[in-house]
Design an enzyme around this catalytic site. Sequence first.
Site, PDB file in Angstrom:
ATOM      1  N   CYS A 168       0.857  -1.150   0.060  1.00 41.79           N
ATOM      2  CA  CYS A 168       0.089   0.035  -0.021  1.00 41.79           C
ATOM      3  C   CYS A 168       0.812   1.308  -0.034  1.00 41.79           C
ATOM      4  O   CYS A 168       1.864   1.303   0.651  1.00 41.79           O
ATOM      5  CB  CYS A 168      -0.984  -0.022   1.180  1.00 41.79           C
ATOM      6  SG  CYS A 168      -2.196  -1.436   1.269  1.00 41.79           S
ATOM      7  N   ALA A 186       2.202  -6.822   3.235  1.00 43.87           N
ATOM      8  CA  ALA A 186       3.414  -7.056   3.796  1.00 43.87           C
ATOM      9  C   ALA A 186       3.911  -5.566   4.125  1.00 43.87           C
ATOM     10  O   ALA A 186       4.420  -5.554   5.334  1.00 43.87           O
ATOM     11  CB  ALA A 186       4.215  -7.495   2.714  1.00 43.87           C
ATOM     12  N   GLU A 187       3.766  -4.687   3.377  1.00 42.48           N
ATOM     13  CA  GLU A 187       4.226  -3.310   3.754  1.00 42.48           C
ATOM     14  C   GLU A 187       3.419  -2.197   3.268  1.00 42.48           C
ATOM     15  O   GLU A 187       2.883  -2.463   2.096  1.00 42.48           O
ATOM     16  CB  GLU A 187       5.429  -2.928   3.245  1.00 42.48           C
ATOM     17  CG  GLU A 187       6.862  -3.428   4.185  1.00 42.48           C
ATOM     18  CD  GLU A 187       7.220  -4.725   4.036  1.00 42.48           C
ATOM     19  OE1 GLU A 187       8.275  -5.150   4.895  1.00 42.48           O
ATOM     20  OE2 GLU A 187       6.859  -5.375   3.139  1.00 42.48           O
ATOM     21  N   THR A 188       3.326  -1.234   4.195  1.00 42.95           N
ATOM     22  CA  THR A 188       2.694   0.006   3.744  1.00 42.95           C
ATOM     23  C   THR A 188       3.668   1.081   3.645  1.00 42.95           C
ATOM     24  O   THR A 188       4.425   1.330   4.637  1.00 42.95           O
ATOM     25  CB  THR A 188       1.801   0.576   4.564  1.00 42.95           C
ATOM     26  OG1 THR A 188       0.363  -0.398   4.674  1.00 42.95           O
ATOM     27  CG2 THR A 188       1.176   1.879   4.437  1.00 42.95           C
ATOM     28  N   HIS A 223      10.038  -4.023  -2.323  1.00 41.35           N
ATOM     29  CA  HIS A 223       8.799  -4.094  -3.384  1.00 41.35           C
ATOM     30  C   HIS A 223       7.912  -3.002  -2.988  1.00 41.35           C
ATOM     31  O   HIS A 223       7.398  -2.282  -3.970  1.00 41.35           O
ATOM     32  CB  HIS A 223       8.032  -5.378  -3.073  1.00 41.35           C
ATOM     33  CG  HIS A 223       7.110  -5.248  -1.871  1.00 41.35           C
ATOM     34  ND1 HIS A 223       7.738  -5.545  -0.728  1.00 41.35           N
ATOM     35  CD2 HIS A 223       5.792  -5.098  -2.037  1.00 41.35           C
ATOM     36  CE1 HIS A 223       6.456  -5.498   0.013  1.00 41.35           C
ATOM     37  NE2 HIS A 223       5.450  -5.266  -0.611  1.00 41.35           N
TER      38      HIS A 223
END
Length: 272
Positions: A23, A46-48, A75
């Site tokens: 995100c 997984a990650e913002t 990513h």
Amino acid sequence: MPVYPFYQVDAFATRAFEGNQACVMPMEAFLADDELLKIAAENNVAETAYLVPQAEGVWALRWFTPAVEVPLCGHATLASAHVLFEAGGYAGDVIHFDTVQSGRLSVRRLADGRLEMDFPSAPIRPVPVTDDIVAALGARPLEAWGGMFYAARFDSPETVKSLTPDVKALKTLGAEGEGWDRGNFGCFALGGEGVDATSRFFAPGSGIDEDPATGSWHTMLSRILATHFGLPEATCQQAYPGRGARIDVRLEGDRVKLTGRAVTVIEGQFRL
């Protein structure tokens, strides 16, 4: 009610449902850390990535998993550059990101539409393969290295693809890298389906049992492939079940170039 632009992107992907989800949320200024972590937990990918403009072509960038802030994320950096180029209207060829622990990162838009990231590649060192790690992974690596993470080489891509590790046990094991906790394992083998190396990445130490496509891991894998296997340039496959990603890597001194594509799958607003 504060409202923020919101983008969900599949990074290291050529279409939806490939690669890794990130995100991306542009802001005028970073919110308090506990608010950023709550948003990342709500997003539950997984990650913002949070972006704050600094100067022409320069943004401050931070990354949060649903559990912790991380010092480097490939990513979600790729996803951030993709959003700025595609939705943000940035017309330049290179975007610069200033980060808290990884310094300045750059992303260049290539003529074929791919994005090439310029990242640091930390030193590596041989580390022992201990019985508790073998038990937690469920298979014995041929050799292992420490650095940002614990990197374990196996005998074949098939062995890597068939791993079913005990992620609860992995969480307290491994190499403690600069800025990273234990419990982050890159598992790889040479070869694969038209690639130089096949890998998976287990990260219970960062709140993620298994990550589908991990740029930070590939900065370490690139150094291993170049230093120990004569592959300064390599095409790698991260073999996450049901998704996966291909990542091209090229080691240049203490830097590594990571190349891939990304696609936006959701665009909207986040309301606090």
